[in-house]
Design a protein around this motif. Structure first.
Motif, short mmCIF file in Angstrom:
data_model
loop_
_atom_site.label_atom_id
_atom_site.label_comp_id
_atom_site.label_asym_id
_atom_site.label_seq_id
_atom_site.Cartn_x
_atom_site.Cartn_y
_atom_site.Cartn_z
N LEU A 90 12.38 8.82 -16.75
CA LEU A 90 13.30 9.05 -18.06
C LEU A 90 12.03 9.41 -19.12
O LEU A 90 12.20 10.40 -20.00
N ALA B 242 12.77 4.98 -12.22
CA ALA B 242 13.87 5.63 -13.24
C ALA B 242 13.22 5.62 -14.77
O ALA B 242 13.33 6.58 -15.21
N ILE C 199 14.67 11.03 -5.67
CA ILE C 199 15.54 10.25 -4.94
C ILE C 199 15.41 10.61 -3.35
O ILE C 199 15.38 9.89 -2.51
N ILE C 200 15.13 11.95 -3.35
CA ILE C 200 15.09 12.39 -1.76
C ILE C 200 13.62 11.62 -1.21
O ILE C 200 13.49 11.18 -0.13
N PRO D 141 22.29 7.20 -5.46
CA PRO D 141 21.85 5.84 -5.81
C PRO D 141 22.82 5.09 -6.24
O PRO D 141 23.11 3.85 -6.06
N PHE E 40 25.23 10.34 -15.83
CA PHE E 40 24.26 9.45 -16.65
C PHE E 40 25.00 8.03 -16.94
O PHE E 40 24.21 7.13 -16.99
N ALA F 198 15.78 2.01 -19.90
CA ALA F 198 16.31 2.99 -19.12
C ALA F 198 17.97 3.48 -19.13
O ALA F 198 18.46 4.53 -19.35
N GLY G 221 22.51 19.60 -6.09
CA GLY G 221 21.63 18.52 -6.98
C GLY G 221 22.26 17.58 -7.68
O GLY G 221 21.93 16.64 -7.83
N ILE H 273 22.93 14.54 -5.26
CA ILE H 273 21.84 13.72 -4.92
C ILE H 273 21.64 12.74 -6.06
O ILE H 273 21.48 11.68 -5.86
N ILE H 274 21.93 13.14 -7.39
CA ILE H 274 21.72 12.24 -8.44
C ILE H 274 22.80 10.87 -8.41
O ILE H 274 22.77 9.80 -8.59
N ALA I 248 14.77 13.99 -10.97
CA ALA I 248 15.45 12.93 -10.12
C ALA I 248 15.85 13.28 -8.75
O ALA I 248 15.55 12.47 -7.93
N ARG I 249 16.26 14.53 -8.45
CA ARG I 249 16.62 15.07 -7.21
C ARG I 249 15.42 14.75 -6.28
O ARG I 249 15.61 14.29 -5.07
N PHE J 220 15.66 15.54 -16.31
CA PHE J 220 15.79 14.35 -15.56
C PHE J 220 16.54 14.66 -14.34
O PHE J 220 16.11 14.16 -13.17
N ILE J 221 17.66 15.49 -14.42
CA ILE J 221 18.32 15.87 -13.28
C ILE J 221 17.63 16.60 -12.47
O ILE J 221 17.57 16.34 -10.96
N ASP J 222 16.89 17.76 -13.01
CA ASP J 222 16.14 18.43 -12.05
C ASP J 222 15.09 17.67 -11.20
O ASP J 222 14.68 17.58 -10.02
#
Lengths: 345, 237
Positions: free
Chosen positions: A68, A64, A232-233, B78, B11, B42, B71, B74-75, A228-229, A224-226
């Motif tokens: 970031l 992460a 994570i997968i 975690p 976030f 972070a 989308g 999924i965030i 991180a998906r 980050f959102i784009d």
């Protein structure tokens, strides 16, 4: 004023609200599902589930900060870097361009999680395809942090120099292959802005610095959102593999010239460890595996692994992602086999 | 507006999750503690990014593109898993799919100085120190009679007899994903009393003995005491 009105209108419109409801309901379903697992699963099954969660969160928590950092670099590039600068700095000649891409990591020190948003952003700023692909493949290794960690693990020697020479060579060659491709065949529409009328050329230099900084951070957030998906997968897949597939079936193949290389390449792909620290893990293979195999672990893993190949899907078309997995695979395999057969390392 | 609020929440929640890992000390279940400052940075960065959704000029940050609900879901994964599933360090369960190092077929290589390890009293060596020492030499007879005092969890597989167990630790160089189990083979009459994953402190001496057809250094236990899992569950090379 106009902005606020537009925001309010956007907030009231039907679609975002529907998406928000779907989101909240699905989070609730997820929470219920995890709660149910805890309720009904046998203790031994739940222990397995916990192993999965520990490995998954291990990769996520580890990656992460790097993702970031990559997103923030991407946001800063988007807001502060003049589009014409990219065109000015990157050489016109395909050979020179691909080479610059392969060593550009020294200017943008990112690992394999951070490199994807930065590459995507540089494409939006008009970077040539070949340069971006060389950069994408090489930057996770060719940067000061990885030089330091590889040196800490192996010291000066064939592993350190080999890791960098092979990475630069492979990235350069693959980048070169994409010299004559058309962006619209390679990039996802989101990334390809060559026909985009919304291209943000408007002059922002008059806007207050602090305003631009906040904008850069918000761009970073969306990046980050784009990304991180996919991260994570990918980490969930890697964790699942580790929880299910016995490592001994992989490690039994350690000694052979071919099987050792293939084994460590599969392991690098599956484990999805950050390139800044994979040298320390590779150290533990030195006694069991051939030098070519250890080198392929250190060169192939940072280019392609489960999570980064999923992240590629956010930038490239599906067919191209397949090339970006297969080409590094074949080239690294070939080089590692040559090392095993023709050098005494 | 709704989407911005969801992103802000995600976030903040992810940042808070990372911060609490450090605050509770559970971070060490997941990653090597030398990266904890990165996790802290972070966490702060994620707070900052969250706030930016309500500070930045939306036009400048060209936010016309919106993210689909899945989308965002999924965030959230975690954070949901991190908060709902109790943190459990890798243990005997995780060893089922891993190559278990008994001396001789171990893949952990020595990174510390052997001389330094040797200079310490033998009862202060941890399991990793012992494995490193055993690996650097084939002359195990020199260790016979040395006193051992180690902490680890219990592991067994089909190679172990009723008077045997392995006192084990995971060695982590970066995060739980690269955890490699190591262990000393323990022989004790009451070995079968202990269940898998039980943390023990074992005192005893090193003897050479037969295990699974190989002559290996074994730990002959004099005293086995159940202990709490240590705050740092893993060993670091």
């Amino acid at each position: 004023m106009q902005n606020t009105i537009r925001e309010i209108r956007a907030g009231l419109s039907e679609e975002p609200r529907r998406q928000a409801v779907y989101f909240l309901v699905s989070v609730l379903v997820l929470v219920l599902f995890v709660w149910l697992i805890g309720l009904v699963a046998q203790e031994s099954v739940y222990a397995r589930f916990q192993v999965f969660v520990t490995i998954f969160l291990g990769i996520f928590v580890e990656a992460a900060p790097f993702l970031l950092a990559g997103s923030i670099v991407s946001g800063l590039i988007d807001i502060f870097l003049d589009d014409r600068l990219v065109e000015r700095v990157i050489p016109d000649s395909p050979l020179a361009g691909a080479f610059v891409g392969a060593i550009m990591g020294f200017a943008f020190p990112v690992c394999e999680c951070g490199v994807v948003p930065v590459t995507r952003r540089l494409y939006q700023k008009g970077m040539p395809l070949s340069v971006g692909i060389s950069f994408l493949l090489a930057a996770p290794v060719v940067n000061p942090i990885v030089v330091a960690s590889t040196y800490a693990a192996f010291g000066w020697g064939p592993i350190l120099s080999g890791r960098f020479i092979i990475t630069i060579a492979v990235a350069f060659l693959i980048g070169l292959l994409f010299t004559w491709a058309k962006p619209q065949d390679i990039l996802r529409p989101v990334t390809d802005v060559s026909h985009d009328h919304h291209r943000h050329d408007h002059d922002t230099s008059g806007i207050h610095f602090r305003e631009r900084l906040w904008a850069a951070i918000q761009v970073a957030g969306n990046d980050f959102i784009d990304m991180a998906r996919y991260l994570i997968i990918g980490s969930m897949l890697a964790a699942l593999m580790q929880t299910i597939v016995p490592q001994s079936t992989l490690l039994a193949l350690g000694g052979g010239e071919f099987s050792s290389v293939a084994t460590l390449m599969v392991l690098a792909f599956v484990l999805s460890i950050c390139s800044t620290v994979d040298a320390f893990l590779a150290l533990s293979f030195v006694n069991t595996f051939t030098t070519g195999a250890v080198l392929s672990f250190l060169t192939f893993g940072p280019m392609v692994d489960i999570k980064s190949s999923l992240m590629f899907l956010g930038v490239f078309r599906r067919r191209v992602v397949a090339y970006l997995i297969v080409l590094p695979l074949l080239l690294n395999l070939l080089i590692a086999l040559l090392i095993n057969m023709y050098t005494g390392l | 507006m709704i989407e911005k609020s969801i992103k802000l929440t995600l976030f903040l929640a992810t940042g808070a999750f990372l911060y609490l890992l450090i605050y509770n000390g559970t971070l060490e279940t997941y990653i090597h503690p030398r990266f904890s400052y990165l996790t802290l940075v972070a966490a702060l960065g994620l707070f900052l990014v969250g706030v930016s959704y309500f500070r930045a000029d939306g036009d400048l940050a060209h936010e016309h593109r919106s993210v689909a609900w899945w989308g965002l879901l999924i965030i959230a994964v975690p954070v949901v898993l991190g908060w709902m599933v109790p943190a459990r360090p890798l243990g005997a369960t995780a060893m089922n799919t891993r190559e278990v190092s008994v001396v001789g077929l171990s893949s952990i290589s020595a990174s510390g100085s052997e001389d330094l390890t040797m200079a310490r009293p033998s009862t202060e060596r941890n399991i990793l120190d012992w494995i490193n020492l055993f690996q650097n030499t084939q002359e195990w007879s020199g260790f016979v009679g040395e006193e051992v005092d180690v902490v680890g969890f219990v592991y067994r597989d089909e190679r172990f007899g009723s008077d045997e167990l392995m006192i084990s630790r995971f060695v982590v160089s970066c995060c739980a994903a690269d955890g490699q189990p190591i262990g000393l083979i323990v022989r004790a009459d009451d070995a079968s009393v202990w269940t898998d994953d039980q943390w023990l402190e074992i005192r005893g001496t090193i003897e050479l003995g037969e295990f699974n057809g190989l002559t290996l250094p074994l730990l002959m236990a004099d005293e086995m005491v159940a202990v709490e899992a240590p705050a740092q569950p893993y060993l670091y090379p």
